[in-house]
Design a protein around this motif. Structure first.
Motif, PDB file in Angstrom:
ATOM      1  N   UNK A 424       4.791  -8.956   6.314  1.00 26.20           N
ATOM      2  CA  UNK A 424       3.865  -8.187   7.145  1.00 26.20           C
ATOM      3  C   UNK A 424       2.439  -8.271   6.616  1.00 26.20           C
ATOM      4  N   UNK A 425       2.294  -8.245   5.268  1.00 26.61           N
ATOM      5  CA  UNK A 425       0.963  -8.171   4.670  1.00 26.61           C
ATOM      6  C   UNK A 425       0.489  -9.485   4.057  1.00 26.61           C
ATOM      7  N   UNK A 426       1.154 -10.587   4.381  1.00 25.19           N
ATOM      8  CA  UNK A 426       0.810 -11.851   3.721  1.00 25.19           C
ATOM      9  C   UNK A 426      -0.627 -12.291   3.995  1.00 25.19           C
ATOM     10  N   UNK A 427      -1.195 -11.881   5.129  1.00 23.42           N
ATOM     11  CA  UNK A 427      -2.583 -12.247   5.436  1.00 23.42           C
ATOM     12  C   UNK A 427      -3.595 -11.356   4.736  1.00 23.42           C
ATOM     13  N   UNK A 428      -3.121 -10.260   4.154  1.00 28.22           N
ATOM     14  CA  UNK A 428      -4.044  -9.265   3.600  1.00 28.22           C
ATOM     15  C   UNK A 428      -4.062  -9.221   2.073  1.00 28.22           C
ATOM     16  N   UNK A 429      -3.231 -10.022   1.426  1.00 24.54           N
ATOM     17  CA  UNK A 429      -3.254 -10.092  -0.026  1.00 24.54           C
ATOM     18  C   UNK A 429      -2.635  -8.907  -0.741  1.00 24.54           C
ATOM     19  N   UNK A 430      -1.775  -8.136  -0.060  1.00 25.39           N
ATOM     20  CA  UNK A 430      -1.056  -7.044  -0.713  1.00 25.39           C
ATOM     21  C   UNK A 430       0.442  -7.301  -0.579  1.00 25.39           C
ATOM     22  N   UNK A 431       1.230  -6.587  -1.376  1.00 17.00           N
ATOM     23  CA  UNK A 431       2.654  -6.869  -1.458  1.00 17.00           C
ATOM     24  C   UNK A 431       3.542  -5.746  -0.932  1.00 17.00           C
ATOM     25  N   UNK A 432       3.081  -4.482  -1.054  1.00 17.15           N
ATOM     26  CA  UNK A 432       3.948  -3.383  -0.647  1.00 17.15           C
ATOM     27  C   UNK A 432       3.128  -2.230  -0.088  1.00 17.15           C
ATOM     28  N   UNK A 433       3.831  -1.243   0.466  1.00 17.96           N
ATOM     29  CA  UNK A 433       3.178  -0.184   1.239  1.00 17.96           C
ATOM     30  C   UNK A 433       2.203   0.672   0.443  1.00 17.96           C
ATOM     31  N   UNK A 434       2.485   0.878  -0.831  1.00 14.64           N
ATOM     32  CA  UNK A 434       1.610   1.736  -1.636  1.00 14.64           C
ATOM     33  C   UNK A 434       0.203   1.168  -1.737  1.00 14.64           C
ATOM     34  N   UNK A 435       0.034  -0.122  -1.468  1.00 21.85           N
ATOM     35  CA  UNK A 435      -1.266  -0.766  -1.578  1.00 21.85           C
ATOM     36  C   UNK A 435      -2.049  -0.739  -0.266  1.00 21.85           C
ATOM     37  N   UNK A 436      -1.498  -0.144   0.779  1.00 27.08           N
ATOM     38  CA  UNK A 436      -2.157  -0.121   2.083  1.00 27.08           C
ATOM     39  C   UNK A 436      -3.508   0.587   2.024  1.00 27.08           C
ATOM     40  N   UNK A 437      -4.492   0.006   2.672  1.00 33.52           N
ATOM     41  CA  UNK A 437      -5.789   0.648   2.815  1.00 33.52           C
ATOM     42  C   UNK A 437      -5.807   1.458   4.111  1.00 33.52           C
ATOM     43  N   UNK A 438      -6.820   2.297   4.266  1.00 30.66           N
ATOM     44  CA  UNK A 438      -6.921   3.124   5.475  1.00 30.66           C
ATOM     45  C   UNK A 438      -6.997   2.262   6.732  1.00 30.66           C
TER      46      UNK A 438
END
Length: 511
Positions: A424-438
Motif C-alpha cells: 500500500x505504501x510502496x510509493x511513499x517510502x514507509x513500511x507500516x501504519x505507525x509511520x503514516x503522516x496526516x
C-alpha cells in the motif's frame, strides 16, 4: 621522503576518506602528528614505533611528520595505526608507493605488530566502496562484517609483517571470501505459547507488532508483563538484508558486533535499567555516540518499571518517537542516528503494585498513587498507541497443560498484515501504519459511516487530543489490515478504543 596512504575515518554513521601523509627528513629526531588528531591518534606514534621494530622492519630516524588530511575534520580513535605504519615504511623505501596505492588501510596495532579489531568498520567500508576503492586491508576480526559489501575485496590483516609481505609480493594475499545474506534460523528464548492466559494482552501485542505501534502494559507484579514483552521479538517479521545492514552499522560503531557472523541476524531487543541516564538512552558523550534508542533501531526498546525512569529521561524520548531519528550535538561532534523502534513499556498501577488486585490489598495512599502515575506526562502517554491492563492469571490457566498459540502462527498473521502495508505504501517510502503522516491518513484511513459515527462519539467522550485521535485511527487501520485490509469498520474502531480506555481510568482523575 614523502608517502601518501589511503585510509578512512568515522563521523557518526558515515565513513569519510582520510589521506595519511608521512614525511621523513633529516635533522634532530622528532615526531609530530597534525590534522586535528585526538589523544588516541597522537599516542599512535609509540604503538607504531614498537610495531615496526618488533615486526623486523627499520624504524626511521629523523624528523617525522604525519598529516591526516583533510585537516579540518577531527580524527578520532586508533583506526590510523596501520596506515601510519605503512606510510612510514613507504616513506623510507621499504614499500614502494605504487604497491601501497592499490589498497586502503585501517586498523589498530599492538606493540608486537598484531592488528587489533576496531569499531565502525562496516560504515567505513561502505564509504570506501562508494568512493571507488576496490581493495581494503582491515583487521582480521572485522573482516566478516566488511565482507558483506559486494564490489570491494576485503583483505584480513593478522599482523603488520604479513600485511607488508602481502602488498610487496613476498607472500600471497588472502582475500576474505565474500559473504551472502542468509536468514539464519533463530531460536527465541521466549514464545507466546509459554504465556498462560492474558489473551487480551497477547492480541494487543500482535496488533502493536503488525502496525509498528508503541505499547504500554499495566498490571500487578507477576501478571506476566515482562514475559510478554520479551516474547515480542518472536513475532516480529524477519529482517531484510537492508535492515540488517543498517542495524549492523549502528552496532559496529559502538563495538557491539561479536561472533563470527559479522552481521546482525535478528531484530534487536534492548532493555536498559530504569537508572539509565538521558545520554545513555538517547545517545551522547564527547563523541556523540548512539544510545539505546538507536541500538533498538528496527527492533524493540523495552522500558520496565516505566515510571521509575527519571522524568527528564522519559521526556527526551518524545521527539525521537515522533521523528524516527535523533540528532546529537556536542561541542566537538554532531551526529544523526536512526531510531525507528517499537517502544514497549511496563508499569505497576501504583507504587506497591496491588491497586485493583483481587488477591492483595493496595497499601498506597491516593497522593502516593497520584505522584507515581504523574511521572508519566500526558504528551508521553499520547505517544503510546496501545494501553493494556494485565490482571492476575487464574489457577486454571497456570495449571492447565494446554499450550497457547505459538509465536510462529502469530508471526504469519503479522507478516500478512505487514505485506499489505508494504504494498500500500510502496510509493511513499514507509513500511507500516505507525509511520503514516496526516496527509496519507486522509487517503488510506477511510472509515465507513458507522465507524465515523463511533469515532466522533469516542473523540468527545474520551476527550482525545489531536495526537491521540490520529494514533487511534492508525491502530484501527492495523486491526483492519489483520482482517485482510479494506475500509475501517466500526468493530475495528471499537477494538482500538479499548486500547485507549486506561488513560481515563488511571490518569483521567488526576490530570
Amino acid at each position: 621522503m614523502l608517502s601518501r596512504i589511503k585510509s578512512y575515518g568515522l563521523m557518526g554513521l558515515a565513513g569519510f576518506s582520510v589521506t595519511v601523509e608521512a614525511d621523513v627528513s633529516g635533522g634532530v629526531p622528532a615526531y609530530e602528528t597534525v590534522g586535528l588528531p585526538d589523544a588516541a591518534v597522537r599516542e599512535s606514534k609509540e604503538r607504531v614505533r614498537a610495531a615496526i621494530k618488533n615486526s623486523g622492519f627499520v624504524y626511521p630516524v629523523g624528523r617525522i611528520t604525519v598529516n591526516l588530511a583533510p585537516a579540518d575534520m577531527r580524527k578520532e580513535g586508533s583506526f590510523y595505526d596501520l596506515p601510519i605504519a605503512i606510510g612510514l615504511l613507504t616513506a623510507t623505501g621499504q614499500i614502494k608507493q605504487e604497491q601501497a596505492d592499490k589498497y586502503m588501510f585501517i586498523g589498530e596495532l599492538a606493540l608486537d605488530g598484531t592488528v587489533r579489531s576496531i569499531p565502525g568498520v562496516l560504515p567505513m567500508i561502505i564509504g570506501a566502496y562508494k568512493d571507488g576503492i576496490t581493495k581494503a586491508v582491515v583487521p582480521e576480526e572485522n573482516a566478516a562484517e566488511a565482507a558483506y559489501i559486494e564490489g570491494i575485496s576485503i583483505i584480513p590483516a593478522k599482523d603488520l609483517k604479513s600485511v607488508v609481505n602481502g602488498i610487496t609480493g613476498k607472500e600471497e594475499i588472502n582475500v576474505y571470501e565474500p559473504r551472502r545474506w542468509d536468514r539464519a534460523s533463530i531460536t527465541y528464548a521466549q514464545d507466546f505459547a509459554d504465556i498462560k492466559g492474558q489473551q487480551g494482552a497477547k492480541r494487543a501485542a500482535e496488533i502493536a507488532v503488525a502496525g509498528g505501534h508503541n505499547l504500554l502494559l499495566v498490571g500487578t507484579p507477576g501478571s506476566g508483563k515482562t514475559m510478554l514483552a520479551r516474547s515480542i521479538p518472536s513475532i516480529l517479521p524477519e529482517l531484510t538484508f537492508e535492515e540488517a545492514l543498517e542495524i549492523t552499522k549502528i552496532h559496529s560503531v559502538t563495538g557491539a558486533i561479536k561472533g563470527t557472523n559479522g552481521i546482525v541476524t535478528e531484530r534487536p531487543f534492548r532493555s536498559p535499567h530504569h537508572t539509565a541516564s538521558s545520554a545513555s538512552l538517547i545517545g551522547g558523550g564527547t563523541r556523540a555516540m548512539p544510545g539505546e534508542i538507536s541500538l533498538a533501531h528496527f527492533g524493540v526498546l523495552f522500558l520496565d518499571e516505566f515510571p521509575e525512569f527519571r522524568k527528564d529521561t522519559l521526556e527526551a524520548l518524545r521527539q525521537p518517537l515522533e521523528d524516527g531519528f535523533v540528532t546529537i550535538t556536542r561541542a566537538a561532534a554532531r551526529s544523526t542516528y536512526p531510531a525507528q523502534f517499537m517502544l514497549v513499556a511496563a508499569m505497576n498501577p501504583c507504587p506497591c503494585g496491588n491497586y485493583g488486585s483481587r488477591i492483595n490489598a493496595c497499601r498506597c495512599t491516593a497522593q502516593q498513587i497520584q505522584r507515581y502515575r504523574n511521572r508519566i506526562s500526558g504528551p508521553m502517554l499520547d505517544r503510546i498507541d496501545i494501553h493494556v491492563e494485565m490482571g492476575e492469571v487464574g489457577y486454571s490457566d497456570i495449571a492447565g497443560r494446554s499450550s497457547g498459540e505459538p509465536s510462529s502462527r502469530i508471526r504469519e498473521r503479522v507478516n500478512k498484515a505487514r505485506d499489505i502495508q508494504a504494498k500500500r505504501y510502496q510509493k511513499h517510502g514507509i513500511l507500516f501504519n505507525a509511520q503514516l503522516t496526516s496527509k496519507l491518513m486522509k487517503e488510506y484511513c477511510v472509515l465507513t459511516g458507522e465507524a465515523e459515527a463511533l469515532m466522533k462519539k469516542a473523540f468527545a467522550s474520551l476527550k482525545l487530543s489531536a495526537r491521540a485521535y490520529t494514533r487511534l485511527l492508525k491502530v484501527s487501520r492495523t486491526i483492519a489490515d489483520l482482517d485482510g485490509g479494506g475500509d475501517i469498520q466500526a468493530q475495528h474502531i471499537a477494538e482500538a478504543i479499548q486500547y485507549r480506555s486506561l488513560e481515563s481510568k488511571y490518569w483521567g482523575d488526576i490530570r
